[in-house]
Design an enzyme around this catalytic site. Structure first.
Site: not given
Length: 103
Positions: A28, A46
């Site tokens: 990320r 997520n």
């Protein structure tokens, strides 16, 4: 501001589901850095199922570059599937790219 207004005709939005080994490896954070470099807006987060979800907004070229990176741009990631959904206007306009909490 006028330059951004001129780009509205080319603005596209895509929701991307990235499946594979993409959590717990800095995916990320790397995605945020790449999005800033490419100039796209949106978010990354997520998901509880182990996937990563990415909302992308930008020109077709920017989105193609970002999707290519999502698929194979981070060597630590093992991407099994990239599911891309193009969202039709009208859609919300994002002003930056950020990391969201897990959903």
């Amino acid at each position: 501001m006028a330059a951004a207004d001129n780009d509205d005709g080319m603005l596209e939005t895509r929701l991307v589901q990235v499946r594979g080994q993409v959590q717990g490896i800095g995916y990320r954070e790397a995605c945020v850095r790449r999005a800033w470099a490419v100039g796209v807006t949106g978010w990354v987060r997520n998901r509880m199922d182990g996937s990563v979800e990415v909302m992308l907004q930008g020109s077709p070229e920017q989105l193609a570059s970002m999707c290519a990176w999502l698929s194979e741009g981070m060597s630590a990631a093992l991407v099994d599937e990239l599911a891309v959904t193009e969202l039709q206007p009208p859609f919300a306009r994002f002003d930056r790219f950020e990391r969201l909490p897990t959903l």
